[in-house]
Design a protein around this motif. Structure first.
Motif, short mmCIF file in Angstrom:
data_model
loop_
_atom_site.label_atom_id
_atom_site.label_comp_id
_atom_site.label_asym_id
_atom_site.label_seq_id
_atom_site.Cartn_x
_atom_site.Cartn_y
_atom_site.Cartn_z
N ILE A 1 0.84 -1.21 0.00
CA ILE A 1 0.00 0.00 0.00
C ILE A 1 0.88 1.26 0.00
O ILE A 1 0.55 2.26 -0.63
N THR B 1 -6.74 7.31 5.39
CA THR B 1 -7.82 6.34 5.13
C THR B 1 -7.31 5.25 4.21
O THR B 1 -7.51 4.06 4.47
N GLU C 1 -7.22 1.55 5.40
CA GLU C 1 -8.17 0.65 4.71
C GLU C 1 -7.43 -0.30 3.78
O GLU C 1 -7.89 -1.39 3.49
N THR D 1 -7.07 -4.40 6.05
CA THR D 1 -8.17 -5.20 5.49
C THR D 1 -7.65 -6.34 4.62
O THR D 1 -8.09 -7.47 4.75
N THR D 2 -6.70 -6.00 3.73
CA THR D 2 -6.22 -7.05 2.83
C THR D 2 -5.39 -8.08 3.60
O THR D 2 -5.46 -9.27 3.28
N LEU E 1 -13.84 -14.43 2.58
CA LEU E 1 -14.36 -13.10 2.91
C LEU E 1 -15.83 -13.18 3.36
O LEU E 1 -16.35 -12.25 3.94
N SER F 1 -13.21 -9.17 6.39
CA SER F 1 -12.17 -8.34 7.02
C SER F 1 -12.79 -7.16 7.78
O SER F 1 -12.28 -6.74 8.80
N VAL F 2 -13.86 -6.58 7.20
CA VAL F 2 -14.55 -5.48 7.90
C VAL F 2 -15.85 -6.08 8.45
O VAL F 2 -16.82 -6.25 7.72
N SER G 1 -19.14 -3.73 1.39
CA SER G 1 -20.32 -2.87 1.50
C SER G 1 -21.04 -2.83 0.15
O SER G 1 -20.74 -3.65 -0.74
N ASN H 1 -19.60 2.27 -1.29
CA ASN H 1 -18.96 0.96 -1.09
C ASN H 1 -17.44 1.13 -1.19
O ASN H 1 -16.93 2.23 -1.40
N CYS H 2 -16.73 0.02 -1.07
CA CYS H 2 -15.26 0.10 -1.02
C CYS H 2 -14.69 0.47 -2.39
O CYS H 2 -14.90 -0.24 -3.37
N ILE H 3 -13.92 1.53 -2.40
CA ILE H 3 -13.32 1.98 -3.66
C ILE H 3 -12.17 1.06 -4.08
O ILE H 3 -11.79 1.01 -5.23
N GLY H 4 -11.65 0.32 -3.10
CA GLY H 4 -10.44 -0.47 -3.38
C GLY H 4 -10.71 -1.95 -3.61
O GLY H 4 -9.79 -2.76 -3.53
N PHE I 1 -8.68 -3.63 -6.41
CA PHE I 1 -7.30 -3.60 -5.93
C PHE I 1 -7.10 -4.75 -4.92
O PHE I 1 -6.15 -5.53 -5.01
N ALA I 2 -8.03 -4.85 -3.97
CA ALA I 2 -7.90 -5.85 -2.90
C ALA I 2 -7.92 -7.27 -3.46
O ALA I 2 -7.09 -8.10 -3.08
N GLU J 1 -4.87 -9.81 -3.18
CA GLU J 1 -5.04 -11.07 -2.44
C GLU J 1 -4.69 -12.27 -3.31
O GLU J 1 -4.00 -13.19 -2.88
C1 HEM Z 1 -10.31 -7.27 1.67
C2 HEM Z 1 -10.07 -6.00 1.59
C3 HEM Z 1 -11.09 -4.92 1.86
C4 HEM Z 1 -12.33 -4.98 2.45
C5 HEM Z 1 -13.03 -6.21 3.01
C6 HEM Z 1 -12.86 -3.62 2.44
C7 HEM Z 1 -14.12 -3.29 2.93
C8 HEM Z 1 -14.64 -2.01 2.93
C9 HEM Z 1 -15.93 -1.65 3.45
C10 HEM Z 1 -16.91 -2.63 4.09
C11 HEM Z 1 -16.08 -0.32 3.28
C12 HEM Z 1 -17.29 0.53 3.70
C13 HEM Z 1 -16.99 1.11 5.07
C14 HEM Z 1 -18.07 2.06 5.55
O1 HEM Z 1 -19.03 2.32 4.85
O2 HEM Z 1 -17.92 2.56 6.67
C15 HEM Z 1 -14.89 0.17 2.65
C16 HEM Z 1 -14.66 1.49 2.31
C17 HEM Z 1 -13.48 1.96 1.78
N1 HEM Z 1 -12.41 1.21 1.38
FE1 HEM Z 1 -12.22 -0.80 1.50
N2 HEM Z 1 -11.94 -2.78 1.88
C18 HEM Z 1 -10.85 -3.51 1.50
C19 HEM Z 1 -9.71 -3.05 0.87
C20 HEM Z 1 -9.50 -1.75 0.53
C21 HEM Z 1 -8.31 -1.26 -0.16
C22 HEM Z 1 -7.18 -2.15 -0.64
C23 HEM Z 1 -8.45 0.09 -0.27
C24 HEM Z 1 -7.52 1.11 -0.87
C25 HEM Z 1 -6.46 0.83 -1.54
C26 HEM Z 1 -9.71 0.45 0.33
C27 HEM Z 1 -10.20 1.74 0.41
C28 HEM Z 1 -11.44 2.06 0.91
C29 HEM Z 1 -11.91 3.44 1.01
C30 HEM Z 1 -11.17 4.70 0.61
C31 HEM Z 1 -13.21 3.37 1.55
C32 HEM Z 1 -14.14 4.53 1.84
C33 HEM Z 1 -15.02 4.77 0.63
C34 HEM Z 1 -16.05 5.86 0.85
O3 HEM Z 1 -16.31 6.22 1.99
O4 HEM Z 1 -16.65 6.31 -0.13
N3 HEM Z 1 -10.31 -0.68 0.79
N4 HEM Z 1 -14.02 -0.87 2.43
#
Ligand code: HEM
Length: 367
Positions: free
Chosen positions: A54, A171, A175, A179-180, A235, A240-241, A307, A312-315, A318-319, A323
């Protein structure tokens, strides 16, 4: 503004980083496993690998956490997780004097400072590089841009102040690696306790790579259909979340119950994805739940590890790519086993789904 950073072209560029760091991980695991018949807790190794990935992709910097163990950032993130989990469960900590008297506040501040000053240093350095290069192309090449480079370029147009940049970067850093690493760890854990599924992954990878030690490309990733099912099922059973929260802006009704404005709402992938009505024998790890036919039978929102909807998750792409690259490297090099069953390792729903026992795995190098 952020979406282009996750365009598949950018992700293709990142594949080399996933691959390179995954190779370091398996080399390190091999050294740790050599002459050791005991299980090794692989979680700290996986976390350091995910942190290096990351850092390089999001910030365009390297911390070499994999070779420089005990990196303060990794330790501070783990501490912040522990403190957040304590804070959620212990209402007396919601009173400021008690936080001060118990030392909770001091611990929190110390770890927060480590996390934010780390990001601050990177932003300052990158901003300086950008300004020195005349604000055109960071380092004058057509090299792939890290997420932070794009943010710095857009800073003026988007009216972003320093604090906005720092929050976004924090963030992403958080994140994007905790998570990953949990996702990779749980998937390996599930496969170690299910040799029959692990064998199918080995067969798939042997077909793709034919026992060569060449790099893993985006094309290879696309061919890993069975491994993808295994990652998705991991998953599901251990997202993870485990939960995330919302505040209700406007009163609404759900199944005859009114949710008033201002009410806090918890959405829990951990519960939703372990609902026995949607996932019979929900505690059984079964990658076939992610065959096309089985997916078609379910409601789209019965599985929401990333989500759903506009926030929802922007990544997520990528994730999944990260993985699959890391897990495929581990499985190409090792056969995994464990003395414990999948369910012996209780999940703790902290900010991420933490394994109470880490991920102690026995690693046997494959011929
Ligand atoms: C297995 C890996 C991952 C899981 C399970 C995951 C899960 C989630 C979930 C459930 C949310 C929603 C959280 C909320 O609404 O409060 C979220 C948001 C987000 N995730 Fe992931 N995530 C993962 C990997 C990543 C990676 C690798 C990145 C960036 C490189 C990332 C960046 C973000 C960001 C920036 C948000 C906020 C998006 C927003 O609020 O619009 N995530 N993620």
């Amino acid at each position: 503004m952020l979406t282009p950073s996750f365009h598949f072209n950018v992700l293709n560029d990142f594949q080399a980083v996933f691959d390179y760091q995954a190779k370091i991980l398996v080399d390190q695991l091999e050294v740790a496993a050599a002459g050791n018949s005991e299980a090794i807790d692989t979680f700290p190794y996986i976390k350091r690998c995910a942190l290096d990935i990351i850092c390089e992709t999001a910030m365009g910097t390297t911390v070499n956490a994999q070779t420089n163990h005990n990196h303060p950032y990794v330790i501070a993130v783990a501490e912040m997780n522990n403190l957040a989990f304590k804070f959620q469960r212990m209402p007396w900590l919601w009173l400021k004097p008690i936080r001060h008297l118990t030392g909770f506040e001091a611990d929190h501040q110390r770890n927060l400072n480590i996390v934010t000053s780390f990001t601050k240093n990177v932003i300052e350095r990158k901003t300086k590089e950008f300004e020195e290069s005349g604000g055109v192309d960071v380092d004058g090449s057509n090299k792939k841009k890290a997420f932070l480079d794009m943010l710095i370029e857009m800073r003026e147009d988007g009216g972003l102040v320093y604090e906005d940049l720092r929050e976004e970067v924090d963030t992403f850093m958080f994140e994007g690696h905790d998570t990953t690493s949990a996702g990779i760890g749980w998937a390996l854990w599930c496969l170690a306790s299910h040799p029959e599924y692990q064998k199918r992954c080995h067969e798939e990878l042997d077909t793709i790579f034919e026992s060569s030690t060449r790099e893993c490309t985006v094309d290879d990733i696309r061919k890993m259909k069975y491994l993808e099912k295994c990652v998705k099922e991991a998953l599901r059973i251990r997202p993870s979340v485990p939960q995330f929260a919302r505040t209700v802006d406007e009163e609404f009704e759900i199944d005859g119950t009114i949710l008033p404005r201002g009410c806090s709402l918890l959405v829990s992938p951990a519960f939703i994805q372990n609902n026995p009505r949607t996932f019979p024998n929900h505690e059984t790890y079964d990658p076939e739940r992610f065959s096309e036919e089985e997916i078609a039978k379910r409601h789209a929102y019965s599985y929401i590890p990333f989500s759903a909807g506009p926030r929802n998750c922007i990544g997520q792409k990528f994730a999944m790519q990260e993985e699959k690259t890391v897990i495929s490297w581990v499985l190409r090099r090792f056969e995994l086993s464990s003395d414990l069953e999948l369910l012996d390792n209780l999940p703790l729903p902290e900010t991420i789904m933490r394994p109470t026992r880490g991920f102690p795995l026995k690693l046997t190098v494959r011929n």
